[in-house]
Design an enzyme around this catalytic site. Structure first.
Site, mmCIF file in Angstrom:
data_model
loop_
_atom_site.group_PDB
_atom_site.id
_atom_site.type_symbol
_atom_site.label_atom_id
_atom_site.label_comp_id
_atom_site.label_asym_id
_atom_site.label_seq_id
_atom_site.Cartn_x
_atom_site.Cartn_y
_atom_site.Cartn_z
ATOM 1 N N SER A 296 0.951 -1.339 -0.038
ATOM 2 C CA SER A 296 0.032 0.363 -0.094
ATOM 3 C C SER A 296 0.504 1.181 -0.170
ATOM 4 O O SER A 296 1.853 1.167 0.929
ATOM 5 C CB SER A 296 -0.825 -0.220 1.072
ATOM 6 O OG SER A 296 -1.660 0.895 1.013
ATOM 7 N N TYR B 246 -2.480 -1.881 10.678
ATOM 8 C CA TYR B 246 -2.293 -1.475 10.098
ATOM 9 C C TYR B 246 -0.966 -1.255 8.998
ATOM 10 O O TYR B 246 -0.846 -2.292 7.682
ATOM 11 C CB TYR B 246 -3.584 -1.605 9.137
ATOM 12 C CG TYR B 246 -3.624 -1.274 7.731
ATOM 13 C CD1 TYR B 246 -4.074 -2.862 7.235
ATOM 14 C CD2 TYR B 246 -3.499 -0.770 6.625
ATOM 15 C CE1 TYR B 246 -4.535 -3.271 5.659
ATOM 16 C CE2 TYR B 246 -4.031 -0.695 5.532
ATOM 17 C CZ TYR B 246 -3.874 -2.087 4.898
ATOM 18 O OH TYR B 246 -4.278 -1.943 3.321
ATOM 19 N N LYS C 218 2.091 -4.193 6.690
ATOM 20 C CA LYS C 218 2.164 -3.863 5.040
ATOM 21 C C LYS C 218 3.756 -3.829 5.600
ATOM 22 O O LYS C 218 4.279 -3.765 4.210
ATOM 23 C CB LYS C 218 1.596 -2.965 4.587
ATOM 24 C CG LYS C 218 0.060 -2.458 4.111
ATOM 25 C CD LYS C 218 0.300 -4.306 3.722
ATOM 26 C CE LYS C 218 -1.786 -4.429 3.461
ATOM 27 N NZ LYS C 218 -1.802 -5.514 3.028
HETATM 28 P P1 NAD Z 1 -11.021 -7.390 1.052
HETATM 29 O O1 NAD Z 1 -11.112 -7.124 2.662
HETATM 30 O O2 NAD Z 1 -12.284 -6.668 0.075
HETATM 31 O O3 NAD Z 1 -10.431 -8.580 0.619
HETATM 32 C C1 NAD Z 1 -9.254 -9.175 1.242
HETATM 33 C C2 NAD Z 1 -10.047 -10.866 1.532
HETATM 34 O O4 NAD Z 1 -9.091 -11.114 2.051
HETATM 35 C C3 NAD Z 1 -11.521 -10.899 1.676
HETATM 36 O O5 NAD Z 1 -12.342 -11.422 1.179
HETATM 37 C C4 NAD Z 1 -11.568 -11.392 3.487
HETATM 38 O O6 NAD Z 1 -12.226 -12.162 3.497
HETATM 39 C C5 NAD Z 1 -10.126 -11.987 2.684
HETATM 40 N N1 NAD Z 1 -9.668 -12.899 3.742
HETATM 41 C C6 NAD Z 1 -9.312 -11.843 4.947
HETATM 42 N N2 NAD Z 1 -8.027 -13.024 5.885
HETATM 43 C C7 NAD Z 1 -8.111 -13.873 5.722
HETATM 44 C C8 NAD Z 1 -6.812 -15.057 6.267
HETATM 45 N N3 NAD Z 1 -6.732 -14.538 6.980
HETATM 46 N N4 NAD Z 1 -7.153 -16.053 5.290
HETATM 47 C C9 NAD Z 1 -8.395 -16.159 4.387
HETATM 48 N N5 NAD Z 1 -8.636 -15.291 3.493
HETATM 49 C C10 NAD Z 1 -8.579 -13.728 4.272
HETATM 50 O O7 NAD Z 1 -9.490 -6.404 0.927
HETATM 51 P P2 NAD Z 1 -9.314 -5.204 -0.008
HETATM 52 O O8 NAD Z 1 -9.683 -4.012 -0.610
HETATM 53 O O9 NAD Z 1 -9.119 -6.304 -1.517
HETATM 54 O O10 NAD Z 1 -7.502 -5.910 0.023
HETATM 55 C C11 NAD Z 1 -6.677 -6.760 -0.967
HETATM 56 C C12 NAD Z 1 -5.501 -6.653 -0.360
HETATM 57 O O11 NAD Z 1 -5.459 -5.249 -0.332
HETATM 58 C C13 NAD Z 1 -5.504 -6.468 1.223
HETATM 59 O O12 NAD Z 1 -4.341 -6.980 1.478
HETATM 60 C C14 NAD Z 1 -5.517 -4.692 1.892
HETATM 61 O O13 NAD Z 1 -4.606 -4.439 2.758
HETATM 62 C C15 NAD Z 1 -4.449 -4.866 0.530
HETATM 63 N N6 NAD Z 1 -4.873 -2.861 0.416
HETATM 64 C C16 NAD Z 1 -6.231 -2.130 0.258
HETATM 65 C C17 NAD Z 1 -6.350 -1.092 0.212
HETATM 66 C C18 NAD Z 1 -7.263 -0.639 -0.199
HETATM 67 O O14 NAD Z 1 -8.144 0.601 -0.242
HETATM 68 N N7 NAD Z 1 -8.870 -1.401 -1.000
HETATM 69 C C19 NAD Z 1 -5.247 -0.007 -0.436
HETATM 70 C C20 NAD Z 1 -4.081 -1.022 -0.817
HETATM 71 C C21 NAD Z 1 -3.655 -2.630 -0.217
HETATM 72 C C1 WQD Z 2 -9.143 9.676 0.958
HETATM 73 C C2 WQD Z 2 -9.508 10.591 0.794
HETATM 74 C C3 WQD Z 2 -9.599 11.674 3.035
HETATM 75 C C4 WQD Z 2 -13.560 9.512 3.735
HETATM 76 C C5 WQD Z 2 -7.091 4.710 3.047
HETATM 77 C C6 WQD Z 2 -5.676 3.972 3.661
HETATM 78 C C7 WQD Z 2 -4.676 3.062 3.040
HETATM 79 C C8 WQD Z 2 -5.122 2.706 1.913
HETATM 80 C C9 WQD Z 2 -5.793 3.321 1.289
HETATM 81 C C10 WQD Z 2 -4.817 0.420 1.823
HETATM 82 C C11 WQD Z 2 -8.956 11.558 2.400
HETATM 83 C C12 WQD Z 2 -11.452 12.255 1.999
HETATM 84 C C13 WQD Z 2 -13.206 9.575 3.560
HETATM 85 C C14 WQD Z 2 -14.485 10.692 4.023
HETATM 86 C C15 WQD Z 2 -13.026 12.431 3.620
HETATM 87 N N1 WQD Z 2 -5.688 1.026 2.018
HETATM 88 N N2 WQD Z 2 -12.286 11.392 3.191
HETATM 89 N N3 WQD Z 2 -14.314 11.987 3.810
HETATM 90 O O1 WQD Z 2 -6.807 7.854 4.280
HETATM 91 O O2 WQD Z 2 -6.109 8.097 1.505
HETATM 92 O O3 WQD Z 2 -5.835 4.953 2.218
HETATM 93 O O4 WQD Z 2 -6.999 4.194 1.592
HETATM 94 O O5 WQD Z 2 -3.401 0.190 2.408
HETATM 95 O O6 WQD Z 2 -4.230 2.420 3.658
HETATM 96 O O7 WQD Z 2 -5.521 4.481 4.713
HETATM 97 O O8 WQD Z 2 -8.542 6.892 1.795
HETATM 98 O O9 WQD Z 2 -10.654 6.400 1.099
HETATM 99 O O10 WQD Z 2 -10.268 6.748 3.713
HETATM 100 O O11 WQD Z 2 -9.808 8.356 2.031
HETATM 101 O O12 WQD Z 2 -12.977 13.574 3.329
HETATM 102 O O13 WQD Z 2 -16.417 10.109 4.493
HETATM 103 O O14 WQD Z 2 -10.720 11.366 1.315
HETATM 104 O O15 WQD Z 2 -9.980 12.510 4.284
HETATM 105 O O16 WQD Z 2 -8.276 12.752 2.409
HETATM 106 P P1 WQD Z 2 -7.190 7.340 2.137
HETATM 107 P P2 WQD Z 2 -9.606 7.381 1.875
#
Ligand code: NAD
Ligand code: WQD
Length: 345
Positions: free
Chosen positions: A127, A154, A158
């Site tokens: 991330s 969290y 990572k």
């Molecule tokens: P998500 O929660 O939709 O998907 C994660 C999936 O993993 C879920 O289906 C959950 O049931 C499964 N899971 C969790 N722990 C598990 C375990 N121990 N065994 C088996 N399954 C398990 O999340 P996402 O948004 O699809 O994110 C996927 C990956 O990307 C995560 O590692 C997350 O940290 C990373 N990521 C997400 C974002 C974002 O904003 N969505 C940003 C950066 C990184």
């Molecule tokens: C985006 C912008 C908020 C909600 C998070 C995790 C990061 C990564 C992605 C996994 C920010 C603003 C939001 C609302 C708002 N995930 N906002 N009103 O914070 O960039 O990142 O998700 O790795 O680790 O921290 O994403 O979508 O929460 O926010 O004004 O109700 O929208 O302040 O500027 P963020 P976000």
């Protein structure tokens, strides 16, 4: 190389399900392992509708080593894992740090332990949170920017996971390879609206809050701060379309399975568009793309938010031959189409 089985942990989740679709499109056969802690079986039906394929699915917990061994024993031909499985709610990780450390670290360690024994490769979901707030000199942020101390457990998982991967690859030279993909802010849904993001409870992320507000589930969106040092005062992020992001996993898989002249056994790539958008710009573009109103008001800053961050994706553009190129208007349309579908609007 194609028709090859790839294990996709967390493949029933938001990014995982879109990646499963793209793996099928590219001729791979994904095997989904998910414990459904943050997803549901309906997702498999969505994948089936899009691809016409019946996904192979095993409901297992990746943090359980015996369960993972069972999966690998059933599919001994698998040598590549795309590892999405993790908990991802930043606020919850502050309340329940041990749940986050045990789930996110144990599941990765189990995957690496098995792959190091048999030889193989992993694509890891990292991330942009690892960069925290980069100094202005590092914007747009490239992979060389210094990592900042994590703001949350969290985010810390990572950073630690990337270190675990680096150490393991080094210890198993030639036997274990890895690519870590640092996602910026994934948004949108598959254009078919058969799969998309399913946040539980009140969404913490911007896009689901926008779509739920437009759908009337929430009275108004709170914009967290308009007094930042940005052109309109609201925070800036790099919003990347989930289908573009999914395709990057296919090229990462190709790279790890192919015989490309790859110098490093552990590579890190930023996945973003390269464009920063403010919160107010996103609201505006969502409204104009969809012809719907999103009531909002300005609220105080949210603690822990970074002011501005967007990617320099040139390493991924050049070495992976991948680019996020879906127009943002289409991304906004896909998010609204999905929200309407799940609300029956
Ligand atoms: P998500 O929660 O939709 O998907 C994660 C999936 O993993 C879920 O289906 C959950 O049931 C499964 N899971 C969790 N722990 C598990 C375990 N121990 N065994 C088996 N399954 C398990 O999340 P996402 O948004 O699809 O994110 C996927 C990956 O990307 C995560 O590692 C997350 O940290 C990373 N990521 C997400 C974002 C974002 O904003 N969505 C940003 C950066 C990184
Ligand atoms: C985006 C912008 C908020 C909600 C998070 C995790 C990061 C990564 C992605 C996994 C920010 C603003 C939001 C609302 C708002 N995930 N906002 N009103 O914070 O960039 O990142 O998700 O790795 O680790 O921290 O994403 O979508 O929460 O926010 O004004 O109700 O929208 O302040 O500027 P963020 P976000």
């Amino acid at each position: 190389m194609k028709n090859k089985r790839i294990l996709v942990t967390g493949g029933a989740g938001y990014i995982g399900s879109h990646t499963v679709v793209e793996l099928y499109n590219a001729g791979y056969e994904p095997v989904i392992v998910d414990n459904l802690s943050n997803s549901s079986l309906d997702v498999l039906d969505g994948i089936r509708r899009i691809t016409g394929k019946d996904p192979i699915f095993r409901q297992e917990d990746c943090a359980d080593y015996v369960a993972m061994e069972r999966v690998f024993n059933e599919f001994p031909e698998i040598s590549l894992v795309i590892h999405f499985a993790a908990y991802k709610a930043v606020g919850e990780s502050v309340q329940k740090p041990l749940d986050y450390y045990s789930n996110n670290l144990d599941s990765l360690v189990n995957v690496l332990r098995i792959l190091s024994q048999k030889g193989g490769a992993v694509v890891f979901s990292s991330s942009c949170t690892v960069y925290g707030q980069p100094d202005d000199a590092y914007l747009p942020v490239s992979e060389d920017a210094p990592l900042k101390k994590a703001e949350s457990p969290y985010g810390n998982t990572k950073q630690i996971c990337e270190e675990i991967i680096a150490d393991s690859v080094k210890a198993e030279t030639g036997k274990l390879k890895a690519i870590s993909l640092r996602y910026f802010n994934p948004v949108g849904a598959h254009p078919s609206a058969h799969i998309g993001e399913l946040p539980r409870g009140v969404p913490q992320n911007l896009l689901p809050f926008i779509t739920q507000t437009a759908a009337g589930l929430r009275g108004e969106l709170k914009v967290f701060g308009d007094d930042y040092n940005t052109p309109d005062g609201s925070c800036i992020r790099d919003y990347i379309y989930v289908c573009d992001l999914a395709k990057a996993h296919v090229v990462a898989a190709d790279r790890l399975l192919g015989n490309d002249d790859v110098r490093d056994d552990f590579e890190v790539f930023n996945l973003g568009t390269g464009e920063g958008l403010s919160v107010l710009e996103v609201i505006d573009m969502f409204q104009s793309a969809n012809g719907v109103e999103v009531p909002f008001s300005i609220a105080p800053r949210r603690s822990g938010d970074v002011e501005k961050v967007w990617a320099d994706p040139s390493k991924a553009n050049q070495l992976l031959g991948w680019k996020a190129d879906t127009p943002f208007e289409d991304v906004m349309k896909s998010a609204w189409k999905w929200e309407k579908k799940i609300r029956g609007i």
